[in-house]
Write an enzyme that holds these catalytic residues in place. Structure first.
Site, PDB file in Angstrom:
ATOM      1  N   CYS B   7       0.417  -0.696  -0.470  1.00 13.94           N
ATOM      2  CA  CYS B   7      -0.345   0.322   0.278  1.00 13.94           C
ATOM      3  C   CYS B   7       1.142   1.269  -0.051  1.00 13.94           C
ATOM      4  O   CYS B   7       1.968   1.028   0.424  1.00 13.94           O
ATOM      5  CB  CYS B   7      -0.679   0.029   1.208  1.00 13.94           C
ATOM      6  N   GLY B  34       1.049   0.131  -5.333  1.00 16.89           N
ATOM      7  CA  GLY B  34      -0.564  -0.605  -4.765  1.00 16.89           C
ATOM      8  C   GLY B  34      -1.284  -0.144  -6.599  1.00 16.89           C
ATOM      9  O   GLY B  34      -1.742   0.633  -6.455  1.00 16.89           O
ATOM     10  N   ASN B 108      -1.167   1.511   5.626  1.00 22.43           N
ATOM     11  CA  ASN B 108       0.488   0.871   5.237  1.00 22.43           C
ATOM     12  C   ASN B 108       1.006  -0.209   5.410  1.00 22.43           C
ATOM     13  O   ASN B 108       1.508   0.527   6.591  1.00 22.43           O
ATOM     14  CB  ASN B 108       0.948   1.961   4.108  1.00 22.43           C
ATOM     15  N   GLY B 109       0.877  -1.336   5.599  1.00 23.83           N
ATOM     16  CA  GLY B 109       2.040  -1.871   6.511  1.00 23.83           C
ATOM     17  C   GLY B 109       0.392  -3.253   6.654  1.00 23.83           C
ATOM     18  O   GLY B 109       0.154  -4.162   5.867  1.00 23.83           O
ATOM     19  N   TYR B 251      14.224  -2.036  -3.764  1.00 22.94           N
ATOM     20  CA  TYR B 251      13.162  -2.175  -5.231  1.00 22.94           C
ATOM     21  C   TYR B 251      11.898  -1.123  -4.726  1.00 22.94           C
ATOM     22  O   TYR B 251      11.047  -1.018  -5.740  1.00 22.94           O
ATOM     23  CB  TYR B 251      13.063  -4.160  -5.218  1.00 22.94           C
TER      24      TYR B 251
END
Lengths: 456, 456, 456, 456
Positions: B7, B34, B108-109, B251
């Site tokens: 996310c 995302g 996010n997570g 990345y």
């Protein structure tokens, strides 16, 4: 960069079938040549069917539409429209019935005697339902077919009347035919994979489907594939000259394509090197405007000995439906499309390489972005000469009134853009850029001298 | 590369309004985090409204939906789903009503005590309508809100129960609140543009909207923006440690982002340089697998003194609806996605740099593509250590059974991939990769040692 | 009922503008004549533009597309396709460029010499891009236009070559032209609203836009509207006969339309009355199969003195995307489309009136539905004669092999359907059905005798 | 007619499977009860899955979505939203996880203590993600489930707290449960087909899928189907009264439904007959406003001895995307929706029967249409009493300020509408309208007297 190619074509004969699917992947590889509309026509058991629509290859076709098109021959087309909102009627291949059955016609290029031909056909009672040259070409073939014995002969006779750029792939229920105009404006190559024979605007499409590149078609050549036999008609090759659009090398073609023996990527790297020789400047870093300026930037860096680096990151997700920031907002389109690599450019004298300048607006914004990110100097180098004249042969290089180099001196442009220095590649360097190309080039947009006289 | 971030979040307070539009551009910049679903919730005149759906930012929002959301605060979310086909119900921000009004929650997570928390809330009569941690977090806030005097206090108390990774942006009709878990797994930064205050998963989103990066949130910190005043709650910072996901540098993050003082681009270039030191080899050319391997390839080239070049061209048009070639066809997905630059690699010993290997399938196909294009040797260098363990904190690094390095020695992998040699970056080199990072890292996927104990 | 009309046309000239919108509403009123595709072409300031697509009028047009078409003349078309999945290319009006500029052509009907005309044009080098007669007609006009001085004259000359059914609305940048074939197969009427002049397949479309019905066009007549002046060309009226499709009265036309002086609703009521005289039976209740059987049922009831009632309720929401129950399921399509009014039919002898029987399958299911609902007897009365021959003039009455009455006696049909008795209206009663009609009729589908000889 | 029902529900248990498909057809039959959104949840092998969206049943579901939902139990819902543009979040069935697993909840009706319940749950830390009563009901069940031993017991206990109208179908992985509020506001019936047991808002849905109607649920009753066994819980039936919404008979329900032993069609015919007795007038023709006024018109005609006929034809193609004519255009929405049968009404004194008047605008336009078509007199008869108060139990009868009868006398209304006379059915006639109904009614919208006290 705002210049667009108008089209890409692909054709395949494969007795093992599955040709629509091969064409689908071939068109994917040619998508950079046109994003407005696309289509595939296939022949299965002598029956022609087709599917086409506005949109990208990946959106227009589904498993179902591809399965429905399965066949032993297929032709495909990607289209970019130069004027207004795209009309769905103009999507290609054009499929039609004429005196000898059915045809599918896919065309890349632009005729310069469209109006004269159209009038001539209208005076024989013809009607036109699209705005495409494909329809003109189809009429020309249909008219000649009345007087000769095969589709290829009809095409050969028709070509004598067509003036301008055209790389064609035509399909009848029995034959796959490819042809290139006698001036050789637009590329068209041929390849094979086992028993399959393929034609494509660029060799990258052959690579994508695992076919081996064989050769470019000659200017004026017609190649016919029928029941696995390949033959050439060269009647129109006699007075042919070779005038490949030099901008294919500079910008249009995919870097992994080879055209007439010349790697596109290498041409761009070489352009950068020549640019470094013509317009050297002291600096700390050479960066390219992604994606099309990167190759020339590498060439500039290597030639100049200045470090190459990335200075701008491109947002990969900006699509057709992107809502451009409007006046009232403080957002800014260039900022959303390109992110500066502050850590790279901060405190440095930067050479920024781009492949062309049309109006200059975008260049100005990028220069400003780099300065904000801390570049102490920004030197703009352009890996092509200034545009001074439009293109009549299949690209949308605009009218003179929209070309900044028609109205402003180099100094003025530099000032408008806000660069610390500005250099364009010279026209005479263009031939040095493509040492391996086994062809001549058209550089009319830089010189105002075209292979065919333009009547305005 | 098949690893995905789960996310990205964005939040903005701007008394001048237009916040949904700013969030739209912010989410565009975070789209790489995302692509499955996205959404924006905005507050206008104390009223919260929202729009979300499956799809890319550019497809989900139109001028009309953005205009309808106009407001002085907004939060946005882009989502990648790890399991099955995405359910629309899981799109975020989650908007909800609770005892004190309305909230929008973007997360996010990944929590590791989801099940325990859910059970606990269910035993108080709670109901769950989505599969998201956002819903768990919302419940936690709502329950604590009964016992304290503000949303931020409730969040602070709730955080004591939440174990795992979470970077949150939460919005009430009056407040914009950002928070980061006490372990500091996922990035979350803050910036300003005039009177506007913004939060974003990555700094590239701040750049995209012209905001100035200010700082990362500390692990455990809560920042509240109310009527233009910004304040911090650091109650949960005391026992906080710093464990930023190292794969953000390798990345996930965009190269033009800076995280905790470290440029992501520079980290990758540095990883390449370290890789060259750890795994040198004689060769003629260093190339990267686009796009994520390019930076490390440049670093490898610079360090090794071997020429850097492009060897593979990426098709920019492969989208969500791409029809993957099936078994029966002779087409091949890698070939369609990547075109080899024959003129570059032909006759050369090539070092190919990629950022990771999961199953090894794609690497094998690329190596084979380069050999076909004439490379005499292909040496694979990977700018990260081998994956040996999954991620529990918000990425989809798969189970051990799908990780090639869990089951095969380096030699076996090299043989399976068909490379002439193979080298991975060492774990101990990871810290050298990010010399400027003012944070510790989580490298559990490479070491099986996680900042939080994982109960399986 | 499975018989479909193939098309409806509408045209409007209005110096005050807004013609696309008027046509939109006109097409809405004609939607029953074709639900596959629709289109509108409009002329604004001598410029022709158009929009057309597969789908219903309400789905194909939006406020935006209508606004873009605004003009002082417009023609529209709704289409039903008889063969296979509809091809988008066949949507009308056909817009084309020819020797004298642009034309839009909308056509209702079916030519019987299509193949001969097409071959003739192909032998002059013509190409065909659609499967429509409109394209044939356009060619015929374009060819004649070379030899005469106006579009209407060209049309008049072209009409001498066209054999079959055609009601046309044609538009050039200056003129709106309507024409009807000399056999008078399909209806076409004219009306006015202030300065506006309109043409429509049926008068209900004039009512819908508040225009006053003026008259039918005569068979063979051409009406031209130019700058507000209306004139007639009657060259092709001399040998004209009058053969209006009688099935327009029985089923196709909307009951609130008037054709040639005869109310469609009254024709159906009258058909029911005549049916009662020809096939009386003792019963308790007369019901119609909704919607098209209701009028005749009222007529039957009134004539017979038996009570009229509703016995079946139609589901108003069955749309194009309805998923028909398949073999394995116990659901049943008729049951979903029609609900029986148990309280009405229970314990009663019911006369069920329908307008036609094609294969008999649906009738059998409805009879069974009524028996389940408690009807003690079900007498089927059909307000048309049995179909014994296909239609060549613009409807999809099927081949003989699919017409139950071609292969079975009255007794056999009754038994197959499971009715207690069965009666069809006689052919000779057809004229009695339309006492006010100022026209002759084509009843070829009932008699196998057509106004034009059919070459098979 | 502008009054809408808010919902319809359907549920089926069938050991033979295919329940989603049966529900699909059941919802098709209930589509008149809600056209905004719809959904189906199914249980297959103890796993619950669902699909729902904005749109009509025929648009939301495809073969694929139905196949994916296949199971041995299913519940479905059609929704009409009273406020604003429909939010997708509010589509039902609501699917949720709670302490004992998963539930799907589909609800028809409206609670009057929503706010109090919501506050109560919020004060226990609950969060709300939709605007639906289904979510409130779900919380109530989930909370009670903590204190008892089965879902049905939890529902039974929850019902003691729910005040207002609710007909529910609830599904757990093992049980299908239907329940009706103790006041009996909304209908809910049960039927069987072989081993299958079904619940539906109206009996027409049972007919559509070939099931046999068994009975209405009693007010307050809970019916549980588990492994083929059906049992009833009647704890909440003790203090139950019977107050079926009388407007179900007048307008909402489909005429082929039977509610509480009373045919809806017959109720409407009877209402027309009573209207004729209460408001006789000399005239030549009785017509109904289609579709809902037709039954009452037949009853009026039969009782008065005046001829029944059709006077208005309804356009069957007006859909959700219909572009309403705007101010500037001369088109008119009523004219497009209804076509007058000139031949029927010309020169006649017409009695026009409609089922209700809300604002009076549409009635005025229809009266005017009939006069234009030649009616010499137009007498309006309304088969319901005047609305004087809103509905709190699941329909969108508007506020008093929008009800013409709240502000104007009968004479004023007649004048505003332009009718020659006007008559409403009396409140006291309502009971005579439904002689067979085994239930009491709520007529609060006509009397301002409701079965539950309304706190404003």
């Amino acid at each position: 960069m705002a210049i667009h190619e108008e089209c890409g074509v692909f054709g395949v004969y494969n007795p093992a079938g599955d040709c629509a699917r091969t064409t689908y992947y071939g068109l994917y590889a040619l998508q950079h040549r046109g994003q407005e509309a696309c289509g595939i026509a296939a022949v299965n058991d002598r029956e022609l069917s087709s599917h086409k629509d506005l949109g990208l290859v990946g959106d227009v076709f589904t498993e179902e539409t591809l399965d429905a098109l399965n066949g032993t021959m297929a032709v495909g087309h990607v289209r970019y429209a130069t004027t207004g909102a795209g009309r769905r009627e103009n999507a290609q291949p054009l499929t039609l019935k004429y005196v000898k059955g059915t045809l599918a016609v896919a065309h890349n290029g632009n005729l310069v005697n469209t109006q004269a031909l159209r009038t001539q056909f209208e005076y024989r009672g013809g009607i036109f339902q699209t705005d495409t040259d494909s329809e003109i070409i189809s009429y020309a073939i249909a008219q000649e077919r009345l007087r000769c014995h095969s589709a290829e002969e009809a095409l050969s006779r028709a070509m004598k009347h067509l003036r301008g750029a055209y790389s064609l792939v035509v399909m009848s229920p029995r034959k796959l035919i490819a042809a290139r105009d006698p001036w050789g404006f637009r590329p068209l190559c041929m390849g094979r994979r086992g028993d399959a024979v393929m034609f494509a605007s660029e060799s990258c499409a052959l690579d994508a489907v695992g076919a081996k590149y064989e050769r470019e078609l000659e200017p004026g050549e017609i190649v016919i594939v029928e029941d696995g036999t390949v033959k050439s008609l060269r009647e129109n090759c006699q007075d042919a000259t070779s005038n490949l659009c030099v901008f294919e090398y500079i910008y249009f073609a995919r870097p992994d394509s080879e055209i007439a023996g010349q790697s596109v990527h290498e041409a761009r790297v070489k352009a950068g090197a020549l640019l470094a020789r013509e317009h050297p400047v002291k600096a700390d870093l050479v960066i390219g405007v992604p994606d099309s300026g990167l190759d020339a930037a590498m060439g500039y860096a290597a030639e100049s000995g200045i470090a190459y680096g990335e200075g701008l990151v491109k947002n990969r997700y900006i699509g057709r439906t992107f809502i451009t920031p409007d006046q009232r907002s403080r957002e800014n389109a260039v900022r959303i499309k390109l992110g500066p690599l502050r850590s790279q450019v901060e405190g440095k004298r930067v050479i920024m390489v781009d492949d062309s300048i049309v109006r200059g607006t975008t260049s100005r914004q990028i220069v400003s972005l780099l300065r904000e990110a801390g570049a102490t100097q920004v030197h703009l180098r352009v890996s092509a000469p200034p545009f001074i004249s439009p293109c009549y042969f299949g690209t949308d290089i605009p009218d003179k009134k929209n070309l900044i180099a028609c109205h402003h001196s180099l100094e003025e442009i530099q000032e408008m853009i806000g660069a610390d220095s500005l250099g364009f590649l010279s026209v005479k360097a263009l031939s040095g850029m493509i040492p391996n190309a086994q062809c001549g080039v058209c550089d009319g947009c830089f010189t105002e001298q075209y292979p065919i006289e333009i009547l305005k």
